[in-house]
Motif scaffolding. Structure first.
Motif, PDB file in Angstrom:
ATOM      1  N   ALA A 284       8.479 -34.692  54.459  1.00 29.82           N
ATOM      2  CA  ALA A 284       7.998 -36.060  54.221  1.00 29.82           C
ATOM      3  C   ALA A 284       8.575 -36.644  52.933  1.00 29.82           C
ATOM      4  CB  ALA A 284       6.471 -36.102  54.188  1.00 29.82           C
ATOM      5  N   LYS A 285       9.837 -36.304  52.652  1.00 34.15           N
ATOM      6  CA  LYS A 285      10.521 -36.825  51.464  1.00 34.15           C
ATOM      7  C   LYS A 285      11.941 -37.240  51.847  1.00 34.15           C
ATOM      8  CE  LYS A 285       8.056 -33.976  48.071  1.00 34.15           C
ATOM      9  NZ  LYS A 285       8.179 -32.918  47.020  1.00 34.15           N
ATOM     10  N   VAL A 286      12.422 -38.303  51.183  1.00 35.98           N
ATOM     11  CA  VAL A 286      13.807 -38.717  51.382  1.00 35.98           C
ATOM     12  C   VAL A 286      14.453 -38.965  50.026  1.00 35.98           C
ATOM     13  CG1 VAL A 286      13.481 -39.691  53.687  1.00 35.98           C
ATOM     14  CG2 VAL A 286      13.113 -41.131  51.686  1.00 35.98           C
ATOM     15  N   ASP A 287      15.722 -38.625  49.935  1.00 38.04           N
ATOM     16  CA  ASP A 287      16.526 -38.860  48.732  1.00 38.04           C
ATOM     17  C   ASP A 287      17.443 -40.041  49.030  1.00 38.04           C
ATOM     18  OD1 ASP A 287      18.406 -38.899  46.690  1.00 38.04           O
ATOM     19  OD2 ASP A 287      18.587 -36.720  46.581  1.00 38.04           O
ATOM     20  N   ILE A 288      17.203 -41.146  48.335  1.00 38.43           N
ATOM     21  CA  ILE A 288      18.032 -42.339  48.509  1.00 38.43           C
ATOM     22  C   ILE A 288      18.673 -42.675  47.168  1.00 38.43           C
ATOM     23  CG2 ILE A 288      18.088 -44.757  49.217  1.00 38.43           C
ATOM     24  CD1 ILE A 288      15.547 -44.231  50.842  1.00 38.43           C
ATOM     25  N   ASP A 289      19.967 -42.535  47.090  1.00 37.96           N
ATOM     26  CA  ASP A 289      20.721 -42.827  45.864  1.00 37.96           C
ATOM     27  C   ASP A 289      20.177 -42.064  44.659  1.00 37.96           C
ATOM     28  OD1 ASP A 289      22.235 -44.613  47.374  1.00 37.96           O
ATOM     29  OD2 ASP A 289      20.928 -46.309  46.895  1.00 37.96           O
ATOM     30  N   GLY A 290      19.761 -40.801  44.897  1.00 37.64           N
ATOM     31  CA  GLY A 290      19.301 -39.945  43.812  1.00 37.64           C
ATOM     32  C   GLY A 290      17.837 -40.073  43.468  1.00 37.64           C
TER      33      GLY A 290
ATOM     34  N   GLN B 154       8.386 -40.106  48.255  1.00 31.96           N
ATOM     35  CA  GLN B 154       7.379 -39.337  48.975  1.00 31.96           C
ATOM     36  C   GLN B 154       6.769 -40.215  50.065  1.00 31.96           C
ATOM     37  OE1 GLN B 154       6.120 -35.941  48.645  1.00 31.96           O
ATOM     38  NE2 GLN B 154       5.374 -36.649  50.639  1.00 31.96           N
ATOM     39  N   LEU B 155       6.869 -39.776  51.302  1.00 30.75           N
ATOM     40  CA  LEU B 155       6.329 -40.515  52.438  1.00 30.75           C
ATOM     41  C   LEU B 155       4.988 -39.930  52.861  1.00 30.75           C
ATOM     42  CD1 LEU B 155       9.617 -40.497  54.568  1.00 30.75           C
ATOM     43  CD2 LEU B 155       8.946 -42.138  52.785  1.00 30.75           C
ATOM     44  N   THR B 156       4.239 -40.685  53.637  1.00 31.30           N
ATOM     45  CA  THR B 156       2.987 -40.139  54.165  1.00 31.30           C
ATOM     46  C   THR B 156       3.317 -38.978  55.094  1.00 31.30           C
ATOM     47  OG1 THR B 156       3.034 -41.827  55.893  1.00 31.30           O
ATOM     48  CG2 THR B 156       1.653 -42.259  53.986  1.00 31.30           C
ATOM     49  N   ALA B 157       2.503 -37.946  55.009  1.00 32.17           N
ATOM     50  CA  ALA B 157       2.779 -36.703  55.722  1.00 32.17           C
ATOM     51  C   ALA B 157       1.652 -36.345  56.678  1.00 32.17           C
ATOM     52  CB  ALA B 157       2.992 -35.563  54.732  1.00 32.17           C
ATOM     53  N   LYS B 158       2.030 -35.703  57.762  1.00 33.49           N
ATOM     54  CA  LYS B 158       1.061 -35.132  58.678  1.00 33.49           C
ATOM     55  C   LYS B 158       0.759 -33.698  58.251  1.00 33.49           C
ATOM     56  CE  LYS B 158       0.484 -36.183  62.835  1.00 33.49           C
ATOM     57  NZ  LYS B 158       0.471 -36.420  64.295  1.00 33.49           N
ATOM     58  N   GLU B 159      -0.325 -33.157  58.786  1.00 31.09           N
ATOM     59  CA  GLU B 159      -0.609 -31.748  58.546  1.00 31.09           C
ATOM     60  C   GLU B 159       0.576 -30.939  59.057  1.00 31.09           C
ATOM     61  OE1 GLU B 159      -3.920 -28.341  59.760  1.00 31.09           O
ATOM     62  OE2 GLU B 159      -4.254 -30.449  60.294  1.00 31.09           O
ATOM     63  N   GLY B 160       1.110 -30.105  58.223  1.00 28.71           N
ATOM     64  CA  GLY B 160       2.346 -29.394  58.536  1.00 28.71           C
ATOM     65  C   GLY B 160       3.467 -29.804  57.602  1.00 28.71           C
ATOM     66  N   GLY B 161       3.257 -30.937  56.880  1.00 32.35           N
ATOM     67  CA  GLY B 161       4.180 -31.308  55.827  1.00 32.35           C
ATOM     68  C   GLY B 161       5.401 -32.076  56.262  1.00 32.35           C
ATOM     69  N   PHE B 162       5.303 -32.848  57.343  1.00 32.33           N
ATOM     70  CA  PHE B 162       6.430 -33.675  57.766  1.00 32.33           C
ATOM     71  C   PHE B 162       5.947 -35.102  57.999  1.00 32.33           C
ATOM     72  CE2 PHE B 162       4.591 -31.596  61.480  1.00 32.33           C
ATOM     73  CZ  PHE B 162       4.357 -32.660  62.338  1.00 32.33           C
TER      74      PHE B 162
ATOM     75  N   ASP C  51      15.275 -36.466  61.266  1.00 31.47           N
ATOM     76  CA  ASP C  51      15.517 -35.806  59.975  1.00 31.47           C
ATOM     77  C   ASP C  51      16.910 -36.070  59.418  1.00 31.47           C
ATOM     78  OD1 ASP C  51      14.324 -34.356  57.859  1.00 31.47           O
ATOM     79  OD2 ASP C  51      15.356 -32.518  58.467  1.00 31.47           O
ATOM     80  N   SER C  52      17.541 -37.170  59.853  1.00 31.68           N
ATOM     81  CA  SER C  52      18.865 -37.511  59.308  1.00 31.68           C
ATOM     82  C   SER C  52      18.885 -37.637  57.784  1.00 31.68           C
ATOM     83  CB  SER C  52      19.373 -38.817  59.927  1.00 31.68           C
ATOM     84  OG  SER C  52      19.950 -38.585  61.181  1.00 31.68           O
ATOM     85  N   PRO C  53      17.814 -38.180  57.140  1.00 31.53           N
ATOM     86  CA  PRO C  53      17.876 -38.306  55.678  1.00 31.53           C
ATOM     87  C   PRO C  53      18.047 -36.980  54.949  1.00 31.53           C
ATOM     88  CG  PRO C  53      16.147 -39.717  56.562  1.00 31.53           C
ATOM     89  CD  PRO C  53      16.608 -38.851  57.692  1.00 31.53           C
ATOM     90  N   ASN C  54      17.665 -35.871  55.592  1.00 31.77           N
ATOM     91  CA  ASN C  54      17.777 -34.557  54.951  1.00 31.77           C
ATOM     92  C   ASN C  54      18.981 -33.755  55.433  1.00 31.77           C
ATOM     93  OD1 ASN C  54      15.407 -34.670  53.293  1.00 31.77           O
ATOM     94  ND2 ASN C  54      14.188 -34.458  55.158  1.00 31.77           N
ATOM     95  N   LYS C  55      19.786 -34.332  56.293  1.00 32.20           N
ATOM     96  CA  LYS C  55      20.923 -33.600  56.853  1.00 32.20           C
ATOM     97  C   LYS C  55      22.163 -34.492  56.775  1.00 32.20           C
ATOM     98  CE  LYS C  55      18.207 -30.479  59.708  1.00 32.20           C
ATOM     99  NZ  LYS C  55      16.911 -30.775  59.049  1.00 32.20           N
TER     100      LYS C  55
END
Length: 353
Positions: free
Chosen positions: A85-91, A95-103, A324-328
């Motif tokens: 539930a996190k994205v890195d944009i330009d460094g 933190q995004l809202t997350a479901k149980e399980g952490g995504f 999950d493109s933001p993390n890959k």
């Protein structure tokens, strides 16, 4: 003759909600609503000329307001899952809202599927339709940037329902939109879709981990339950002794249509149902087709005509970017920068076998 009928449906949180019925010269009807920019019904004829509603949905606003399954709605700001539930944009880490399980999942606690959109009707030579617009404010569900979103539905006389998306932002953000309609070509209340035949124009799919998030690999479909290169009944391998099938409780995976974002419109898939003779063909500019076979429908919600949707009573053909493109970084980019225009197009074409 094409027509547009508008019906007041009620209010939610003080906002008016409507039903819009689009009809073409063939008698095909598409019913839309500005709650969730939803496709509420689609009436298309069978081989005997009988018109039946072939998408799952609700008869009430409350059904959509309380819906846990994203039935018929537009999903965003980011459809599908983002690990951690996190994205890195330009460094910068957001933190995004997350479901149980952490995504992060399907836009968060109150994604686009729960919003009341602003509608504008149109009647043009190429078809009749609705433009829905929405402002997703900076910080919405943790995402940066004020995002202006438009979703345009057009029904033409070729029985094509064309869905077009446009977005722009004032701050770099990530975007992944999809239409989450559940189809049952026999009729929305006709039970299991496992007898439908499906053909998918993809040689690879994205295997997932135990969070149903892609593990980063691209796997060949040949020799696996994910091979729909030739028409195959959805139910043939849906419960196969296969780790990936088990992780998704059936199909809940993305098939790879192309490896980058581009405006090229591709044939993604075709589904047929033999009893009715109906056929659904999907074209898209998106890189992936996520196929979900209603594995978590459980009879807990009452849909249209008092029917309770059970497991695998509908299937989704969700055109979208890779989950999950933001993390890959090797996946197609989902970043939309300030001043850029995001655009995407999907066509649902109805016909007979």
């Amino acid at each position: 003759m094409k027509t547009l009928e508008i019906k007041e449906w009620g209010t939610i949180a003080g906002q008016q909600v409507f039903l819009y019925t689009l009809s073409n010269k063939n008698g095909t009807r598409v019913v839309l609503s500005n709650i969730g920019a939803a496709i509420q019904s689609v009436f298309v004829k069978d081989k005997n000329g009988n018109f039946v509603d072939v998408v799952l949905g609700y008869d009430t606003i409350e059904g959509y307001a309380n819906d846990p399954f994203y039935i018929g709605t537009v999903v965003g700001r980011y459809a599908n899952r983002i690990a951690g539930a996190k994205v890195d944009i330009d460094g910068t880490i957001w933190q995004l809202t997350a479901k149980e399980g952490g995504f992060h999942h399907h836009g968060g606690r109150e994604g686009f599927n729960k919003k009341v959109w602003t509608p504008i009707a149109f009647d043009k030579t190429q078809g009749i339709g609705l433009m829905f617009s929405l402002l997703s404010p900076d910080g919405d569900e943790g995402f940066p940037g004020n995002l202006q979103v438009k979703v345009k539905y057009t029904l033409n006389d070729d029985d094509r329902l064309i869905v077009e998306y446009e977005c722009h932002t004032d701050k770099s953000t990530v975007i992944n939109l999809t239409q989450h309609t559940y189809f049952n070509l026999a009729g929305h209340n006709q039970g299991s879709i496992t007898g439908h035949y499906l053909k998918v124009n993809a040689a690879q799919y994205l295997p997932v981990n135990d969070m149903i998030v892609p593990n980063g690999n691209l796997a060949d479909v040949i020799g696996s339950p994910f091979d729909f290169s030739d028409p195959k009944q959805i139910g043939r391998d849906i419960d196969a002794d296969d780790e990936q099938v088990a992780l998704g409780s059936g199909y809940d995976h993305s098939w790879v249509l192309k490896n980058k974002r581009s405006p090229e419109l591709l044939l993604a898939a075709q589904a047929t149902e033999s009893t009715s003779g109906r056929k659904l063909t999907v074209y898209t500019t998106e890189p992936a087709l996520h196929i979900y076979t209603g594995n978590f429908l459980d009879g807990s919600v009452q849909g249209k005509d008092g029917y309770h949707y059970q497991r695998r009573d509908g299937f989704c053909l969700e055109t979208q970017n890779f989950p999950d493109s933001p993390n890959k970084p090797h996946f197609p980019s989902a970043i939309l920068k300030a001043g850029e225009l995001f655009s995407s197009k999907t066509i649902f074409e109805f016909g007979l076998v």
